[in-house]
Design an enzyme around this catalytic site. Sequence first.
Site, short mmCIF file in Angstrom:
data_model
loop_
_atom_site.label_atom_id
_atom_site.label_comp_id
_atom_site.label_asym_id
_atom_site.label_seq_id
_atom_site.Cartn_x
_atom_site.Cartn_y
_atom_site.Cartn_z
N TYR A 67 -0.98 18.04 10.59
CA TYR A 67 -0.39 17.02 9.71
C TYR A 67 -0.90 15.61 9.99
O TYR A 67 -0.49 14.67 9.31
CB TYR A 67 1.13 17.01 9.89
CG TYR A 67 1.81 18.32 9.60
CD1 TYR A 67 1.85 18.85 8.32
CD2 TYR A 67 2.42 19.06 10.62
CE1 TYR A 67 2.48 20.05 8.05
CE2 TYR A 67 3.05 20.26 10.36
CZ TYR A 67 3.08 20.75 9.08
OH TYR A 67 3.70 21.96 8.82
N HIS A 123 1.87 12.54 3.91
CA HIS A 123 3.26 12.50 4.38
C HIS A 123 3.38 11.85 5.76
O HIS A 123 4.49 11.57 6.21
CB HIS A 123 3.81 13.92 4.42
CG HIS A 123 5.23 14.03 3.95
ND1 HIS A 123 5.85 13.09 3.17
CD2 HIS A 123 6.18 15.01 4.14
CE1 HIS A 123 7.10 13.47 2.90
NE2 HIS A 123 7.32 14.62 3.49
#
Length: 223
Positions: free
Chosen positions: A35, A40
């Site tokens: 990630y 995000h």
Amino acid sequence: MLDDLFAKLFPKKPELPGGPVEFIIAGLGNPGTEYEITRHNAGFLAIDRIAQKYGAAVNRVKFKSYSGEAVIAGKKALLLKPATYMNKSGEAIVEALGFYKLPIESLLVIYDEIALPVGTLRIRREGSSGGQKGMENIIYLTGKDNFPRVRIGVGDKPHPDFPLKDWVLSRFTEKENEVMQTAFDHAAQAAQLIVSGDITGAMNQFNKRHVGPKPKAVSEDNA
């Protein structure tokens, strides 16, 4: 000469003043290498930029987060990257606020916003979550929404049928990444103003500024 060379290669980190933390700056995101540079994780990336600017290391495990301390605007600030995953970000925030006995107004949250063009900042004193899961959890667990926040635009889905989860977990293009670097610098500058107590100055300076394509209108529901 050797001492001068050593000092340049290994500069000393600025000493932190004594006393407790006076402000918390939390960036939202998801832990894990998969990630790291996704849309995000714009909040995490902003915290990294702030840490870099102030010579801090956000690597201490505390409050269900990776954390570090820095002196910003003359105040000792805790930099926080919750390791609880996005939709449980409030758990880390509540622990840190409780430990330092800080009011909710001494919290700044930085996070991604798909309703804004890539690299655009929007700063608010308070308000709803706008549907952002991390913010929803923070507001739910603290019971309050009267804390400042910096939203960083990561761009909307390329078309309505594109799955939202896939979009926010996608990586920036090379061109977008260049724009985001400037946005992270702006976020660090805004954080300094907010910690100093000048949120109005931060809003005036950065809410009208964008570094990507011309922003589209944002509805009041998402503002």
